[in-house]
Design a protein around this motif. Sequence first.
Motif, PDB file in Angstrom:
ATOM      1  N   THR A  46       0.828  -1.216   0.000  1.00 46.13           N
ATOM      2  CA  THR A  46       0.000   0.000   0.000  1.00 46.13           C
ATOM      3  C   THR A  46       0.856   1.257   0.000  1.00 46.13           C
ATOM      4  O   THR A  46       0.534   2.237  -0.659  1.00 46.13           O
ATOM      5  N   LYS A  47       1.942   1.234   0.752  1.00 50.67           N
ATOM      6  CA  LYS A  47       2.814   2.402   0.815  1.00 50.67           C
ATOM      7  C   LYS A  47       4.275   1.967   0.709  1.00 50.67           C
ATOM      8  O   LYS A  47       4.649   0.876   1.129  1.00 50.67           O
ATOM      9  N   LEU A  48       5.075   2.845   0.124  1.00 55.96           N
ATOM     10  CA  LEU A  48       6.504   2.594  -0.035  1.00 55.96           C
ATOM     11  C   LEU A  48       7.286   3.807   0.458  1.00 55.96           C
ATOM     12  O   LEU A  48       6.828   4.953   0.336  1.00 55.96           O
ATOM     13  N   GLU A  49       8.461   3.556   1.022  1.00 55.09           N
ATOM     14  CA  GLU A  49       9.368   4.630   1.421  1.00 55.09           C
ATOM     15  C   GLU A  49      10.390   4.847   0.318  1.00 55.09           C
ATOM     16  O   GLU A  49      11.100   3.913  -0.071  1.00 55.09           O
ATOM     17  N   VAL A  50      10.461   6.060  -0.183  1.00 55.87           N
ATOM     18  CA  VAL A  50      11.402   6.372  -1.251  1.00 55.87           C
ATOM     19  C   VAL A  50      12.090   7.694  -0.927  1.00 55.87           C
ATOM     20  O   VAL A  50      11.572   8.517  -0.174  1.00 55.87           O
ATOM     21  N   VAL A  51      13.273   7.877  -1.495  1.00 54.02           N
ATOM     22  CA  VAL A  51      13.989   9.145  -1.396  1.00 54.02           C
ATOM     23  C   VAL A  51      13.699   9.940  -2.652  1.00 54.02           C
ATOM     24  O   VAL A  51      13.866   9.434  -3.768  1.00 54.02           O
ATOM     25  N   VAL A  52      13.258  11.177  -2.480  1.00 51.73           N
ATOM     26  CA  VAL A  52      12.853  11.984  -3.625  1.00 51.73           C
ATOM     27  C   VAL A  52      13.617  13.298  -3.631  1.00 51.73           C
ATOM     28  O   VAL A  52      14.143  13.749  -2.608  1.00 51.73           O
ATOM     29  N   ASN A  53      13.683  13.889  -4.814  1.00 52.41           N
ATOM     30  CA  ASN A  53      14.089  15.283  -4.938  1.00 52.41           C
ATOM     31  C   ASN A  53      12.914  16.103  -4.440  1.00 52.41           C
ATOM     32  O   ASN A  53      11.910  16.248  -5.126  1.00 52.41           O
ATOM     33  N   HIS A  54      13.020  16.636  -3.223  1.00 47.78           N
ATOM     34  CA  HIS A  54      11.850  17.210  -2.568  1.00 47.78           C
ATOM     35  C   HIS A  54      11.313  18.428  -3.295  1.00 47.78           C
ATOM     36  O   HIS A  54      10.110  18.716  -3.235  1.00 47.78           O
ATOM     37  N   TYR A  55      12.164  19.134  -3.994  1.00 50.81           N
ATOM     38  CA  TYR A  55      11.714  20.325  -4.719  1.00 50.81           C
ATOM     39  C   TYR A  55      10.872  19.911  -5.926  1.00 50.81           C
ATOM     40  O   TYR A  55       9.824  20.502  -6.198  1.00 50.81           O
ATOM     41  N   ARG A  56      11.333  18.897  -6.653  1.00 44.20           N
ATOM     42  CA  ARG A  56      10.534  18.392  -7.777  1.00 44.20           C
ATOM     43  C   ARG A  56       9.261  17.705  -7.283  1.00 44.20           C
ATOM     44  O   ARG A  56       8.190  17.839  -7.896  1.00 44.20           O
ATOM     45  N   TYR A  57       9.373  16.987  -6.186  1.00 49.73           N
ATOM     46  CA  TYR A  57       8.208  16.296  -5.633  1.00 49.73           C
ATOM     47  C   TYR A  57       7.131  17.295  -5.212  1.00 49.73           C
ATOM     48  O   TYR A  57       5.948  17.122  -5.517  1.00 49.73           O
ATOM     49  N   THR A  58       7.538  18.350  -4.512  1.00 47.28           N
ATOM     50  CA  THR A  58       6.580  19.373  -4.087  1.00 47.28           C
ATOM     51  C   THR A  58       5.940  20.038  -5.291  1.00 47.28           C
ATOM     52  O   THR A  58       4.733  20.323  -5.305  1.00 47.28           O
ATOM     53  N   ASN A  59       6.729  20.291  -6.318  1.00 44.66           N
ATOM     54  CA  ASN A  59       6.190  20.889  -7.545  1.00 44.66           C
ATOM     55  C   ASN A  59       5.174  19.961  -8.202  1.00 44.66           C
ATOM     56  O   ASN A  59       4.130  20.399  -8.685  1.00 44.66           O
ATOM     57  N   TYR A  60       5.457  18.660  -8.179  1.00 48.04           N
ATOM     58  CA  TYR A  60       4.557  17.675  -8.779  1.00 48.04           C
ATOM     59  C   TYR A  60       3.232  17.618  -8.020  1.00 48.04           C
ATOM     60  O   TYR A  60       2.151  17.659  -8.612  1.00 48.04           O
ATOM     61  N   VAL A  61       3.324  17.550  -6.686  1.00 49.73           N
ATOM     62  CA  VAL A  61       2.121  17.422  -5.859  1.00 49.73           C
ATOM     63  C   VAL A  61       1.271  18.695  -5.925  1.00 49.73           C
ATOM     64  O   VAL A  61       0.045  18.637  -5.969  1.00 49.73           O
ATOM     65  N   SER A  62       1.920  19.844  -5.923  1.00 55.66           N
ATOM     66  CA  SER A  62       1.163  21.099  -5.913  1.00 55.66           C
ATOM     67  C   SER A  62       0.734  21.535  -7.307  1.00 55.66           C
ATOM     68  O   SER A  62      -0.100  22.433  -7.442  1.00 55.66           O
ATOM     69  N   SER A  63       1.286  20.910  -8.355  1.00 51.24           N
ATOM     70  CA  SER A  63       0.987  21.346  -9.718  1.00 51.24           C
ATOM     71  C   SER A  63       0.190  20.317 -10.508  1.00 51.24           C
ATOM     72  O   SER A  63      -0.687  20.680 -11.298  1.00 51.24           O
ATOM     73  N   TYR A  64       0.489  19.042 -10.299  1.00 50.83           N
ATOM     74  CA  TYR A  64      -0.066  18.037 -11.211  1.00 50.83           C
ATOM     75  C   TYR A  64      -1.077  17.104 -10.546  1.00 50.83           C
ATOM     76  O   TYR A  64      -2.221  17.033 -10.928  1.00 50.83           O
ATOM     77  N   LYS A  65      -0.637  16.385  -9.527  1.00 51.94           N
ATOM     78  CA  LYS A  65      -1.540  15.427  -8.889  1.00 51.94           C
ATOM     79  C   LYS A  65      -1.270  15.404  -7.391  1.00 51.94           C
ATOM     80  O   LYS A  65      -0.151  15.096  -6.969  1.00 51.94           O
ATOM     81  N   PRO A  66      -2.270  15.721  -6.557  1.00 50.77           N
ATOM     82  CA  PRO A  66      -2.055  15.723  -5.101  1.00 50.77           C
ATOM     83  C   PRO A  66      -1.732  14.317  -4.591  1.00 50.77           C
ATOM     84  O   PRO A  66      -2.132  13.307  -5.175  1.00 50.77           O
ATOM     85  N   GLU A  67      -1.050  14.267  -3.480  1.00 51.48           N
ATOM     86  CA  GLU A  67      -0.707  12.984  -2.871  1.00 51.48           C
ATOM     87  C   GLU A  67      -1.965  12.241  -2.414  1.00 51.48           C
ATOM     88  O   GLU A  67      -1.982  11.014  -2.344  1.00 51.48           O
ATOM     89  N   ARG A  68      -3.035  12.982  -2.142  1.00 51.38           N
ATOM     90  CA  ARG A  68      -4.278  12.367  -1.669  1.00 51.38           C
ATOM     91  C   ARG A  68      -5.210  11.981  -2.829  1.00 51.38           C
ATOM     92  O   ARG A  68      -6.361  11.618  -2.591  1.00 51.38           O
ATOM     93  N   TYR A  69      -4.720  12.054  -4.029  1.00 49.22           N
ATOM     94  CA  TYR A  69      -5.571  11.824  -5.195  1.00 49.22           C
ATOM     95  C   TYR A  69      -6.280  10.472  -5.133  1.00 49.22           C
ATOM     96  O   TYR A  69      -7.508  10.388  -5.245  1.00 49.22           O
ATOM     97  N   TYR A  70      -5.514   9.390  -4.919  1.00 48.02           N
ATOM     98  CA  TYR A  70      -6.100   8.050  -4.959  1.00 48.02           C
ATOM     99  C   TYR A  70      -6.967   7.764  -3.743  1.00 48.02           C
ATOM    100  O   TYR A  70      -7.949   7.019  -3.839  1.00 48.02           O
ATOM    101  N   SER A  71      -6.636   8.366  -2.603  1.00 50.34           N
ATOM    102  CA  SER A  71      -7.482   8.159  -1.434  1.00 50.34           C
ATOM    103  C   SER A  71      -8.839   8.839  -1.630  1.00 50.34           C
ATOM    104  O   SER A  71      -9.871   8.322  -1.186  1.00 50.34           O
TER     105      SER A  71
END
Length: 469
Positions: free
Chosen positions: A142-167
């Motif tokens: 259900t969930k995985l721990e990954v290391v991300v480029n936090h700046y790109r990740y934040t841009n993705y979540v706030s611009s394209y698809k929220p982290e809560r999308y599937y929930s």
Amino acid sequence: MNIDKKDLVLVRDSQKILDTELESKRIGYYQDSWNRFKKNKGAFYAFIIICVVLFFVVFGPYMRGYTLKADAPIEAARLGNLVPKVPGLEKLGFFDGTKKIEAGKQFLLDMNSNDFGKDIIISGLPQELIDNPDHPDYEDVTKLEVVVNHYRYTNYVSSYKPERYYSIVKQNEINQTDDDPLAEVKRTLTQEEFDEELKKNSVIDILQILETDNPADPEKPFFQYVVRLNQFKSTLGVNDPSDVYFWFGTTDEGGDLFTELWLGARISLIMALAVVSINSLVGLILGSLVGYYGGAFDLIMDRLVEIIVSIPFLSVLILLTLRYGNSLIVIIVAFTLTGWVGMYKTGRMQFYRFKNREYVFAARTLGASDARIMFKHIFPNTLGLIVTGLALSIPFFVFTEASYSFLGIIEYANATSVGMLINKGQAVMMHHPHLLLFPSAYISILMIAFNLFGNGLRDAFNPSLRGVE
């Protein structure tokens, strides 16, 4: 025994013998104090640290390269809680803008396969899962721990698809609701705003076009565009989020923590200098006069000081803030109403201690005035303790003001203090430790540096150590 005078011959009759001239240069009291201060390595390095801190207090708020929209707090908040990222240090593996997150399997797979989510996931997502996400071994993931480029990740979540999308999608299926899973990333723009974004080339895609009638001209209807924007480009004007560097990260409102910290430190230090100056001026003048002259003046002042000391400072602070608000002037008044007593006691004790010394009697015998005796003969002997008190009063005020700000007793309406930053940081320290780390480190370094600096000044201005190596 008779000796003939002719046998007595003068040695070096033609040569004059003079005393050897001193080769060392004459130095004054303050030059000697500076020489001794430089030999105290701890105090000297503390002085350098204080100078560095003061440099950032003055120039730090102007060193940020990105300006967030002051009139768009929601836009700025979408860039909140970014981790620290420092040029140069990122290549060494720390302060590199990466963060370990926990996210759903499908969200991570979609992010990894989307062009806009490219290069976000650095490590932690198994290649087997990427190649075959429907493999039976991954059904229960259900969930995985990954290391991300936090700046790109934040841009993705706030611009394209929220982290809560599937929930949200799942809850819609369960509850038979129609909540919009993309609501957090949608932007509704007027025609003018849309055209302005097009100039910046920050529109990702148009989700919907809303048309309304124009009563003034039916042939020119009003248009509104529901779009998804590249958050970093729309807010900061930067094409690639990896090119953005927030040295201390960002706050939950999206503000640069580096700038916020030095703005708060500037307010604290300016207030500290004002409070220490007022307390020292009032306390030393009264203390020196009482200690030197004594008598009835001393008795009256002692009773007055006892009354003032018996008043709890916290009560004074709370009453003033409740009645007059949390303006900077009110806080300064609260700290000076009772704060001068400490310097008064120091001045009184030192002048009372030295006024009966032999050199004071000698100066008085030679006709020196009281003012000359006080400032020429007694004051230099008390300078070491007084300077130490002044040096320690500044960090004491900063720490006290930060403590009351942390507790919420002092809350500035239009300003930020270090205590307020620590208060916000400790609430989210488990998820965003940088919000607590940097303000706390500033307070700790400042306290230690000023303590070492004050001790060094005390030894340097001690006249009994003059000429002592």
